[in-house]
Design a protein around this motif. Structure first.
Motif, PDB file in Angstrom:
ATOM      1  N   ALA A 157      32.449  41.452  47.666  1.00 15.65           N
ATOM      2  CA  ALA A 157      31.359  41.823  46.756  1.00 15.65           C
ATOM      3  C   ALA A 157      30.748  43.168  47.123  1.00 15.65           C
ATOM      4  O   ALA A 157      30.220  43.869  46.256  1.00 15.65           O
ATOM      5  N   ARG A 158      30.833  43.567  48.403  1.00 15.84           N
ATOM      6  CA  ARG A 158      30.275  44.865  48.813  1.00 15.84           C
ATOM      7  C   ARG A 158      30.992  46.012  48.105  1.00 15.84           C
ATOM      8  O   ARG A 158      30.389  47.037  47.819  1.00 15.84           O
ATOM      9  N   LEU A 159      32.255  45.823  47.797  1.00 15.63           N
ATOM     10  CA  LEU A 159      33.018  46.835  47.069  1.00 15.63           C
ATOM     11  C   LEU A 159      32.457  47.019  45.663  1.00 15.63           C
ATOM     12  O   LEU A 159      32.317  48.140  45.178  1.00 15.63           O
ATOM     13  N   LEU A 160      32.099  45.913  45.022  1.00 17.90           N
ATOM     14  CA  LEU A 160      31.517  45.979  43.682  1.00 17.90           C
ATOM     15  C   LEU A 160      30.135  46.628  43.721  1.00 17.90           C
ATOM     16  O   LEU A 160      29.788  47.416  42.844  1.00 17.90           O
ATOM     17  N   VAL A 185      37.383  49.545  38.485  1.00 16.22           N
ATOM     18  CA  VAL A 185      37.303  49.441  39.938  1.00 16.22           C
ATOM     19  C   VAL A 185      38.523  48.688  40.452  1.00 16.22           C
ATOM     20  O   VAL A 185      38.849  47.608  39.951  1.00 16.22           O
ATOM     21  N   ALA A 186      39.192  49.256  41.449  1.00 16.59           N
ATOM     22  CA  ALA A 186      40.309  48.573  42.113  1.00 16.59           C
ATOM     23  C   ALA A 186      39.718  47.665  43.181  1.00 16.59           C
ATOM     24  O   ALA A 186      38.924  48.112  44.013  1.00 16.59           O
ATOM     25  N   VAL A 187      40.078  46.380  43.152  1.00 16.54           N
ATOM     26  CA  VAL A 187      39.589  45.434  44.146  1.00 16.54           C
ATOM     27  C   VAL A 187      40.707  44.927  45.054  1.00 16.54           C
ATOM     28  O   VAL A 187      40.436  44.293  46.067  1.00 16.54           O
ATOM     29  N   PRO A 205      43.254  42.411  49.354  1.00 16.19           N
ATOM     30  CA  PRO A 205      41.894  42.812  48.969  1.00 16.19           C
ATOM     31  C   PRO A 205      41.494  44.113  49.662  1.00 16.19           C
ATOM     32  O   PRO A 205      41.762  44.306  50.844  1.00 16.19           O
ATOM     33  N   LEU A 206      40.856  45.001  48.899  1.00 16.88           N
ATOM     34  CA  LEU A 206      40.377  46.258  49.460  1.00 16.88           C
ATOM     35  C   LEU A 206      39.040  46.021  50.142  1.00 16.88           C
ATOM     36  O   LEU A 206      38.288  45.124  49.762  1.00 16.88           O
ATOM     37  N   SER A 207      38.745  46.849  51.134  1.00 15.02           N
ATOM     38  CA  SER A 207      37.465  46.716  51.822  1.00 15.02           C
ATOM     39  C   SER A 207      36.596  47.926  51.523  1.00 15.02           C
ATOM     40  O   SER A 207      37.107  49.022  51.292  1.00 15.02           O
TER      41      SER A 207
END
Length: 151
Positions: free
Chosen positions: A74-77, A117-119, A126-128
């Motif tokens: 969720a921090r990525l979002l 957004v790439a997740v 999963p991306l960090s």
């Protein structure tokens, strides 16, 4: 006799096409060519779901029913300033899979309006947020180098 077996083994290992089988993705590996696009409306958004896989989940209402979408960290979002409130229309690109007994749609790309957004990576990982910050820093440094900045 032993020399014959060793030589024969190396001859078979060098046969044409032997490497082609090794280049095929393993069963269950993420394959971008199998991605599908799903559009729907957010019914529920959970930032830190304890239901596997852990992370952000959105329950989407689609034309074919509700689906649970795993969005990774969720921090990525938040870093992308992307808000997912109930009623938000989204488009998700990824693949269906399972986590335990549950069917999950593993999002690779998430689009809200014109924001994309790439997740997940192209390999399905999963991306960090740390990776995103590092990439932004690398791009900023590359732009300074291209402009002829201090060396």
């Amino acid at each position: 006799m032993l020399v014959i077996f060793v030589c024969a083994g190396s001859a078979f290992a060098q046969r044409p096409g032997a490497n082609a089988a090794a280049a095929k993705p393993a069963a269950g590996a993420y394959d971008v060519s199998k991605d599908v696009s799903v559009q729907g409306t957010v019914v529920k958004y959970t930032e830190n779901s304890q239901t596997p896989p852990i992370g952000a989940h959105a329950l989407l209402q689609t034309a074919s029913g509700n689906i649970d979408v795993h969005l990774g960290d969720a921090r990525l979002l938040r870093l992308a300033k992307l808000a997912l409130a109930p009623g938000t229309n989204v488009r998700v690109i990824g693949q269906m899979g399972t986590a335990g007994q549950n069917a999950i749609f593993f999002a690779r790309l998430l689009q809200v309006g014109t924001q994309l957004v790439a997740v997940r990576s192209n390999h399905g990982l999963p991306l960090s947020p740390a990776g995103v910050r590092a990439n932004k820093a690398l791009r900023a440094n590359a732009q300074v180098d291209q402009k002829g900045g201090a060396r």
